[in-house]
Design a protein around this motif. Structure first.
Motif, PDB file in Angstrom:
ATOM      1  N   SER A  63       0.862  -1.182   0.000  1.00 11.07           N
ATOM      2  CA  SER A  63       0.000   0.000   0.000  1.00 11.07           C
ATOM      3  C   SER A  63       0.900   1.233   0.000  1.00 11.07           C
ATOM      4  N   VAL A  64       0.817   1.993  -1.064  1.00  8.52           N
ATOM      5  CA  VAL A  64       1.706   3.153  -1.204  1.00  8.52           C
ATOM      6  C   VAL A  64       0.968   4.275  -1.923  1.00  8.52           C
ATOM      7  N   ASN A  65       1.180   5.495  -1.428  1.00  3.59           N
ATOM      8  CA  ASN A  65       0.618   6.652  -2.132  1.00  3.59           C
ATOM      9  C   ASN A  65       1.672   7.143  -3.124  1.00  3.59           C
ATOM     10  N   LEU A  66       1.432   6.932  -4.392  1.00  2.00           N
ATOM     11  CA  LEU A  66       2.434   7.273  -5.410  1.00  2.00           C
ATOM     12  C   LEU A  66       2.496   8.778  -5.691  1.00  2.00           C
ATOM     13  N   GLU A  67       1.655   9.551  -5.015  1.00  2.00           N
ATOM     14  CA  GLU A  67       1.781  11.016  -5.067  1.00  2.00           C
ATOM     15  C   GLU A  67       2.979  11.470  -4.252  1.00  2.00           C
ATOM     16  N   SER A  68       3.258  10.716  -3.191  1.00  2.00           N
ATOM     17  CA  SER A  68       4.371  11.079  -2.308  1.00  2.00           C
ATOM     18  C   SER A  68       4.964   9.808  -1.699  1.00  2.00           C
ATOM     19  N   PRO A  69       5.506   8.930  -2.538  1.00  2.00           N
ATOM     20  CA  PRO A  69       5.997   7.655  -2.001  1.00  2.00           C
ATOM     21  C   PRO A  69       7.277   7.846  -1.203  1.00  2.00           C
ATOM     22  N   ASP A  70       7.451   7.018  -0.175  1.00  2.20           N
ATOM     23  CA  ASP A  70       8.724   7.001   0.524  1.00  2.20           C
ATOM     24  C   ASP A  70       9.687   6.158  -0.327  1.00  2.20           C
ATOM     25  N   GLU A  71      10.700   6.828  -0.882  1.00  2.00           N
ATOM     26  CA  GLU A  71      11.580   6.159  -1.859  1.00  2.00           C
ATOM     27  C   GLU A  71      12.248   4.920  -1.277  1.00  2.00           C
ATOM     28  N   GLN A  72      12.712   5.055  -0.024  1.00  2.00           N
ATOM     29  CA  GLN A  72      13.449   3.937   0.581  1.00  2.00           C
ATOM     30  C   GLN A  72      12.542   2.732   0.797  1.00  2.00           C
ATOM     31  N   THR A  73      11.300   3.007   1.230  1.00  2.00           N
ATOM     32  CA  THR A  73      10.349   1.902   1.452  1.00  2.00           C
ATOM     33  C   THR A  73      10.082   1.173   0.140  1.00  2.00           C
ATOM     34  N   LEU A  74       9.866   1.952  -0.918  1.00  2.00           N
ATOM     35  CA  LEU A  74       9.588   1.364  -2.231  1.00  2.00           C
ATOM     36  C   LEU A  74      10.802   0.556  -2.717  1.00  2.00           C
ATOM     37  N   LEU A 122       2.513  11.744  -9.062  1.00  2.00           N
ATOM     38  CA  LEU A 122       1.807  10.475  -9.285  1.00  2.00           C
ATOM     39  C   LEU A 122       1.953  10.005 -10.730  1.00  2.00           C
ATOM     40  N   ASN A 123       1.707  10.895 -11.658  1.00  2.00           N
ATOM     41  CA  ASN A 123       1.563  10.477 -13.057  1.00  2.00           C
ATOM     42  C   ASN A 123       2.874  10.418 -13.834  1.00  2.00           C
ATOM     43  N   VAL A 124       3.905  11.080 -13.331  1.00  2.00           N
ATOM     44  CA  VAL A 124       5.203  11.063 -14.023  1.00  2.00           C
ATOM     45  C   VAL A 124       6.344  10.651 -13.078  1.00  2.00           C
ATOM     46  N   GLY A 125       6.511  11.419 -11.990  1.00  2.00           N
ATOM     47  CA  GLY A 125       7.681  11.199 -11.120  1.00  2.00           C
ATOM     48  C   GLY A 125       7.753   9.786 -10.560  1.00  2.00           C
ATOM     49  N   SER A 126       6.631   9.304 -10.018  1.00  2.00           N
ATOM     50  CA  SER A 126       6.680   7.979  -9.394  1.00  2.00           C
ATOM     51  C   SER A 126       6.808   6.889 -10.449  1.00  2.00           C
ATOM     52  N   MET A 127       6.318   7.163 -11.659  1.00  2.00           N
ATOM     53  CA  MET A 127       6.487   6.189 -12.749  1.00  2.00           C
ATOM     54  C   MET A 127       7.967   6.066 -13.114  1.00  2.00           C
ATOM     55  N   ILE A 128       8.651   7.208 -13.170  1.00  2.00           N
ATOM     56  CA  ILE A 128      10.085   7.192 -13.484  1.00  2.00           C
ATOM     57  C   ILE A 128      10.860   6.511 -12.351  1.00  2.00           C
ATOM     58  N   LEU A 129      10.489   6.838 -11.108  1.00  2.00           N
ATOM     59  CA  LEU A 129      11.155   6.205  -9.958  1.00  2.00           C
ATOM     60  C   LEU A 129      10.957   4.696  -9.977  1.00  2.00           C
ATOM     61  N   LEU A 130       9.711   4.258 -10.170  1.00  2.00           N
ATOM     62  CA  LEU A 130       9.426   2.816 -10.179  1.00  2.00           C
ATOM     63  C   LEU A 130      10.179   2.129 -11.315  1.00  2.00           C
ATOM     64  N   ASN A 131      10.228   2.797 -12.457  1.00  2.00           N
ATOM     65  CA  ASN A 131      10.949   2.222 -13.601  1.00  2.00           C
ATOM     66  C   ASN A 131      12.435   2.038 -13.276  1.00  2.00           C
ATOM     67  N   CYS A 167      -3.177  15.163 -20.460  1.00  2.00           N
ATOM     68  CA  CYS A 167      -2.459  15.078 -21.741  1.00  2.00           C
ATOM     69  C   CYS A 167      -0.955  15.265 -21.531  1.00  2.00           C
ATOM     70  N   THR A 168      -0.599  16.250 -20.697  1.00  2.00           N
ATOM     71  CA  THR A 168       0.822  16.535 -20.472  1.00  2.00           C
ATOM     72  C   THR A 168       1.507  15.360 -19.778  1.00  2.00           C
ATOM     73  N   GLY A 169       0.826  14.805 -18.767  1.00  2.00           N
ATOM     74  CA  GLY A 169       1.395  13.668 -18.045  1.00  2.00           C
ATOM     75  C   GLY A 169       1.611  12.466 -18.954  1.00  2.00           C
ATOM     76  N   LYS A 170       0.601  12.161 -19.756  1.00  2.00           N
ATOM     77  CA  LYS A 170       0.716  10.992 -20.642  1.00  2.00           C
ATOM     78  C   LYS A 170       1.775  11.236 -21.735  1.00  2.00           C
TER      79      LYS A 170
END
Ligand SMILES: NC(=O)c1ccc[n+]([C@@H]2O[C@H](COP(=O)([O-])OP(=O)(O)OC[C@H]3O[C@@H](n4cnc5c(N)ncnc54)[C@H](OP(=O)(O)O)[C@@H]3O)[C@@H](O)[C@H]2O)c1
Length: 180
Positions: A63-74, A122-131, A167-170
């Motif tokens: 359970s993680v909020n990808l708007e403000s994820p804790d990087e270390q936890t992820l 949520l729509n860009v930053g956490s996607m890049i981090l997860l990637n 549109c910008t996020g996608k």
């Protein structure tokens, strides 16, 4: 894609909707012993998705909020889940989590930087981090093939009135993955 492989699959936004369907349908196609890592905020939604997945696969949820994820936890969660990457033949990340944003706002209304930042977190930053965490957990190897899936939209390539954030996020996600 050859399906019947022992796979490690990460799906963001897997607590409902398209992400849930992807997790469940993929789990029925991959080889037994595959592992699924499901991310979203709703614990109950993630548990429901887990209960719908094929019993032959292992499912771990965070359970993680990808708007403000804790990087270390992820990072710790992913690296623990993928502790033995070479036991897999395929590693897949599905970037599905996303939001429409506030469609009431037009270009003259975006005066709240905190709201703007949260949207792009949520729509860009956490996607890049997860990637990045995915690619670090599965560095280049002959043992497995890697696959990055982006759930996109026509809005990523075509402007729609009222959808400036979406549109910008996608479009940003599209370009990030084109560069990769
Ligand atoms: N539905 C369509 O017609 C359509 C068309 C084109 C593209 N898409 C794209 O497909 C993807 C999924 O859409 P959908 O219709 O299935 O949406 P949905 O039903 O609203 O599901 C969105 C998923 O993202 C997760 N999520 C949202 N905010 C989050 C946050 N802050 N932190 C972590 N997870 C979060 C949600 O989980 P929680 O709420 O539990 O956190 C949920 O699992 C999106 O990227 C969307 O842009 C959808």
């Amino acid at each position: 894609m050859e399906w019947n492989k022992k796979s490690f699959v990460v799906v963001s936004g897997a607590s409902k909707g398209i992400g849930r369907t992807i997790a469940v349908e993929f789990s029925n196609k991959v080889a037994p012993g595959s592992k699924f890592v499901l991310l979203a905020r709703s614990k109950s939604g993630l548990e429901e998705t887990k209960s719908l997945c094929c019993p032959n696969v292992l499912v771990e949820t965070l359970s993680v909020n990808l708007e403000s994820p804790d990087e270390q936890t992820l990072k710790d969660f992913l690296s623990a889940a993928a502790a033995n990457p070479e036991v897999y033949e395929r590693a897949v990340v599905v970037h599905n989590a996303g939001s429409l944003g506030n469609l009431q706002r037009t270009a003259k209304d975006f005066d709240d930087l905190d709201e703007i930042n949260k949207y792009f977190n949520l729509n860009v930053g956490s996607m890049i981090l997860l990637n990045t965490l995915f690619l670090q957990a599965f560095p280049e190897s002959d043992a497995y093939k890697r696959l990055v899936v982006n759930i996109t939209s026509l809005c990523g390539i075509k402007p729609f009135q009222g959808f400036s954030m979406y549109c910008t996020g996608k479009a940003t996600r599209e370009m990030f993955l084109k560069v990769i």
